[in-house]
Motif scaffolding. Structure first.
Motif, mmCIF file in Angstrom:
data_model
loop_
_atom_site.group_PDB
_atom_site.id
_atom_site.type_symbol
_atom_site.label_atom_id
_atom_site.label_comp_id
_atom_site.label_asym_id
_atom_site.label_seq_id
_atom_site.Cartn_x
_atom_site.Cartn_y
_atom_site.Cartn_z
ATOM 1 N N GLU A 1 0.871 -0.890 -0.016
ATOM 2 C CA GLU A 1 0.131 0.142 0.166
ATOM 3 C C GLU A 1 0.919 1.510 -0.131
ATOM 4 O O GLU A 1 2.117 1.323 0.765
ATOM 5 N N PHE A 2 0.333 2.463 -0.719
ATOM 6 C CA PHE A 2 1.242 3.207 -0.429
ATOM 7 C C PHE A 2 -0.474 4.515 -0.046
ATOM 8 O O PHE A 2 -0.946 5.136 -0.370
ATOM 9 N N GLY A 3 0.149 4.681 1.068
ATOM 10 C CA GLY A 3 -0.947 5.781 2.137
ATOM 11 C C GLY A 3 -1.891 4.820 2.651
ATOM 12 O O GLY A 3 -1.903 3.763 2.489
ATOM 13 N N GLY A 4 -3.329 5.251 1.923
ATOM 14 C CA GLY A 4 -4.055 4.267 1.240
ATOM 15 C C GLY A 4 -4.300 3.537 -0.105
ATOM 16 O O GLY A 4 -5.504 2.640 0.072
ATOM 17 N N PHE A 5 -3.754 3.791 -1.014
ATOM 18 C CA PHE A 5 -3.372 3.589 -1.726
ATOM 19 C C PHE A 5 -3.327 2.248 -2.382
ATOM 20 O O PHE A 5 -2.070 1.696 -1.797
ATOM 21 N N VAL A 6 -4.455 0.515 -2.483
ATOM 22 C CA VAL A 6 -2.677 -0.627 -2.958
ATOM 23 C C VAL A 6 -2.622 -0.883 -3.841
ATOM 24 O O VAL A 6 -3.195 -0.882 -4.890
ATOM 25 N N ALA A 7 -1.377 -0.643 -4.409
ATOM 26 C CA ALA A 7 -0.645 -0.852 -5.860
ATOM 27 C C ALA A 7 -0.353 -2.464 -5.719
ATOM 28 O O ALA A 7 -0.751 -2.634 -6.954
ATOM 29 N N VAL A 8 -0.345 -2.963 -4.685
ATOM 30 C CA VAL A 8 -0.182 -4.585 -5.126
ATOM 31 C C VAL A 8 -1.101 -5.515 -4.201
ATOM 32 O O VAL A 8 -0.761 -5.223 -3.190
ATOM 33 N N GLU B 1 7.821 -6.405 -19.993
ATOM 34 C CA GLU B 1 8.120 -6.248 -21.184
ATOM 35 C C GLU B 1 6.650 -5.900 -21.641
ATOM 36 O O GLU B 1 5.881 -6.361 -21.462
ATOM 37 N N HIS B 2 7.163 -4.938 -22.127
ATOM 38 C CA HIS B 2 5.795 -4.252 -23.025
ATOM 39 C C HIS B 2 6.119 -4.265 -24.566
ATOM 40 O O HIS B 2 4.362 -4.747 -25.040
ATOM 41 N N ASN B 3 6.286 -5.601 -24.955
ATOM 42 C CA ASN B 3 6.537 -5.503 -26.776
ATOM 43 C C ASN B 3 5.611 -7.087 -27.030
ATOM 44 O O ASN B 3 6.786 -8.175 -26.489
ATOM 45 N N GLY C 1 0.801 -6.997 -18.114
ATOM 46 C CA GLY C 1 -0.132 -5.545 -17.307
ATOM 47 C C GLY C 1 0.210 -4.274 -18.230
ATOM 48 O O GLY C 1 0.409 -4.207 -18.710
ATOM 49 N N PRO C 2 -1.268 -3.528 -18.303
ATOM 50 C CA PRO C 2 -1.064 -2.168 -18.428
ATOM 51 C C PRO C 2 -1.033 -1.053 -17.756
ATOM 52 O O PRO C 2 -0.037 -1.487 -16.579
ATOM 53 N N ASN C 3 -0.100 -0.268 -18.553
ATOM 54 C CA ASN C 3 0.710 0.367 -17.663
ATOM 55 C C ASN C 3 -0.896 1.614 -16.125
ATOM 56 O O ASN C 3 -1.227 1.406 -15.602
ATOM 57 N N GLY C 4 0.636 1.517 -15.059
ATOM 58 C CA GLY C 4 0.110 0.839 -14.273
ATOM 59 C C GLY C 4 -0.726 -0.467 -13.512
ATOM 60 O O GLY C 4 -1.290 0.458 -11.938
ATOM 61 N N ALA C 5 0.379 -1.558 -13.426
ATOM 62 C CA ALA C 5 -0.864 -2.123 -13.864
ATOM 63 C C ALA C 5 0.001 -2.567 -11.926
ATOM 64 O O ALA C 5 -0.194 -3.871 -11.624
ATOM 65 N N GLY C 6 1.137 -2.867 -11.798
ATOM 66 C CA GLY C 6 1.776 -2.849 -10.325
ATOM 67 C C GLY C 6 3.135 -3.401 -11.013
ATOM 68 O O GLY C 6 3.637 -4.279 -9.889
ATOM 69 N N LYS C 7 3.913 -3.731 -11.903
ATOM 70 C CA LYS C 7 4.859 -4.494 -12.484
ATOM 71 C C LYS C 7 5.948 -3.859 -12.050
ATOM 72 O O LYS C 7 7.331 -4.394 -11.125
ATOM 73 N N THR C 8 6.139 -2.105 -11.802
ATOM 74 C CA THR C 8 7.273 -2.261 -11.247
ATOM 75 C C THR C 8 7.245 -2.235 -9.822
ATOM 76 O O THR C 8 8.605 -3.068 -9.587
ATOM 77 N N THR C 9 6.374 -1.888 -8.880
ATOM 78 C CA THR C 9 6.239 -2.520 -7.961
ATOM 79 C C THR C 9 6.051 -3.536 -6.855
ATOM 80 O O THR C 9 7.495 -3.741 -6.598
ATOM 81 N N VAL C 10 5.562 -4.350 -8.171
ATOM 82 C CA VAL C 10 5.745 -6.433 -8.186
ATOM 83 C C VAL C 10 7.820 -6.556 -7.795
ATOM 84 O O VAL C 10 8.776 -6.733 -7.001
HETATM 85 N N1 LIG Z 1 5.902 5.543 -4.050
HETATM 86 C C1 LIG Z 1 4.724 5.588 -4.682
HETATM 87 N N2 LIG Z 1 3.449 6.287 -4.174
HETATM 88 C C2 LIG Z 1 2.122 6.250 -4.534
HETATM 89 N N3 LIG Z 1 2.250 5.511 -5.527
HETATM 90 C C3 LIG Z 1 2.182 4.308 -6.035
HETATM 91 C C4 LIG Z 1 3.950 4.874 -5.539
HETATM 92 N N4 LIG Z 1 4.746 3.669 -7.025
HETATM 93 C C5 LIG Z 1 3.765 3.814 -7.571
HETATM 94 N N5 LIG Z 1 2.511 3.734 -6.814
HETATM 95 C C6 LIG Z 1 1.499 3.850 -7.568
HETATM 96 O O1 LIG Z 1 0.910 2.110 -7.830
HETATM 97 C C7 LIG Z 1 0.600 1.967 -9.128
HETATM 98 C C8 LIG Z 1 1.275 0.851 -10.285
HETATM 99 O O2 LIG Z 1 2.065 1.652 -10.063
HETATM 100 P P1 LIG Z 1 3.264 0.568 -10.707
HETATM 101 O O3 LIG Z 1 4.572 1.449 -11.568
HETATM 102 O O4 LIG Z 1 4.021 -0.514 -10.559
HETATM 103 O O5 LIG Z 1 3.214 0.279 -12.613
HETATM 104 P P2 LIG Z 1 3.622 -0.614 -13.726
HETATM 105 O O6 LIG Z 1 2.278 -1.871 -13.744
HETATM 106 O O7 LIG Z 1 4.806 -0.856 -13.515
HETATM 107 O O8 LIG Z 1 3.361 0.779 -14.719
HETATM 108 P P3 LIG Z 1 4.586 1.629 -16.188
HETATM 109 O O9 LIG Z 1 3.542 -0.244 -17.278
HETATM 110 O O10 LIG Z 1 3.521 2.363 -15.835
HETATM 111 O O11 LIG Z 1 5.429 0.791 -15.329
HETATM 112 C C9 LIG Z 1 0.322 3.032 -9.680
HETATM 113 O O12 LIG Z 1 -1.583 3.689 -9.787
HETATM 114 C C10 LIG Z 1 1.412 4.037 -9.872
HETATM 115 O O13 LIG Z 1 0.695 5.337 -9.311
#
Ligand SMILES: Nc1ncnc2c1ncn2[C@@H]1O[C@H](COP(=O)(O)OP(=O)(O)OP(=O)(O)O)[C@@H](O)[C@H]1O
Length: 270
Positions: free
Chosen positions: A34-41, A224-226, A58-67
């Motif tokens: 979670e980031f604050g109240g937001f559940v990213a993964v 990977e996006h491709n 996964g689409p943009n913002g799906a949580g790949k980088t967070t994982v």
């Molecule tokens: N440090 C952070 N603070 C708050 N929200 C965050 C933080 N890092 C990521 N998020 C949010 O978590 C969600 C997942 O982000 P993430 O970067 O993991 O997605 P992604 O799948 O890698 O996206 P992309 O393909 O665009 O790189 C997004 O809504 C993002 O805004």
């Protein structure tokens, strides 16, 4: 490109890994961040296997980088657990997991531009061997580094360019050099963040072949996006959507899943 057409005329990955017994080297269970109240993964289970290439898509913002950040310990999970090579690393730090063999290559190229190609790899090897802080080295130790550096450059097809400054390489070849410096760390699990980003077709082909080759001896997990690359290169695909796993399986199964097609609608040309 559509998910269904991405595989095209692709041949099966070399060495048909389906014939080898699977060995999970990195796994996560119930991963949540979670980031604050937001559940990213949320509730992410993943198994990364030795000698396989595993894509996280996964689409943009799906949580790949967070994982990725959670697995490499750059971020602490809010809950859930992670195991690497049969050890619990849930609360370990990035340096520890790197020493255990979990190595990440960053999206932004991390080579030293003014050093030669060979010296870039030698620096990485010196670090790996704990020699970085020694201002002199016995000649034999240097010879050994040179030998290994040349082997690595040969493995990625950069031996001819070894005396060139890294800055003079094309973008694609810089990424290849970055992979060589990552391999110098002898990873058991290699995490690649969009290794093909910004590359032309030819470089994509070269880097795909290198990844396939390096995956013979280690696990590879890549964002990977491709989708054509994913179809041709990856043995397993995990699809994330809004922080949760939509599905996971081989490309054919995943690409035939209606929910995956829906998730990708409007982003298929990525
Ligand atoms: N440090 C952070 N603070 C708050 N929200 C965050 C933080 N890092 C990521 N998020 C949010 O978590 C969600 C997942 O982000 P993430 O970067 O993991 O997605 P992604 O799948 O890698 O996206 P992309 O393909 O665009 O790189 C997004 O809504 C993002 O805004």
């Amino acid at each position: 490109m559509s998910l269904a057409s991405a595989r095209g005329e692709a041949a099966l990955p070399a060495g048909d890994p389906s014939s080898q017994p699977s060995q999970v080297v990195l796994s996560a269970r119930g991963l949540r961040r979670e980031f604050g109240g937001f559940v990213a993964v949320n509730n992410v289970d993943i198994d990364v296997e030795h000698a396989r290439v595993h894509a996280l898509i996964g689409p943009n913002g799906a949580g790949k980088t967070t994982v990725f950040n959670l697995l490499t310990k750059f971020l602490q999970p809010t809950s859930g657990s992670i195991r690497l090579l049969d050890q619990d690393i849930t609360r370990s730090d990035p340096a520890k997991v790197a020493r255990m063999g979990l190595v990440r290559s960053f999206q932004i190229s991390a080579v030293f531009p003014h050093l030669s190609v060979l010296d870039n790899v030698r620096v990485a090897l010196q670090r790996q061997n704990g020699l970085a802080t020694q201002f002199w080295l016995p000649l034999r130790a240097l010879d050994r580094l040179n030998e290994r550096a040349l082997q690595l450059l040969e493995a990625v097809g950069l031996q001819e360019a070894r005396h060139r400054a890294a800055a003079d390489l094309s973008y694609g070849r810089k990424r290849v050099l970055e992979i060589a410096t990552t391999l110098a760390l002898e990873p058991k699990v290699l995490l690649l963040d969009e290794p093909m980003a910004g590359m032309g077709h030819e470089d994509v082909h070269t880097v795909s072949a290198i990844i396939r080759e390096v995956a013979r001896e280690r696990a590879v997990l890549m964002v990977e996006h491709n989708l054509k690359v994913v179809a041709e290169l990856c043995d397993r695909v995990t699809v994330l959507q809004r922080g949760e796993i939509l599905t996971s399986g081989d490309y054919r199964t995943v690409s035939g899943d209606e929910r995956v097609r829906t998730a990708y609608m409007g982003t298929e040309d990525d």
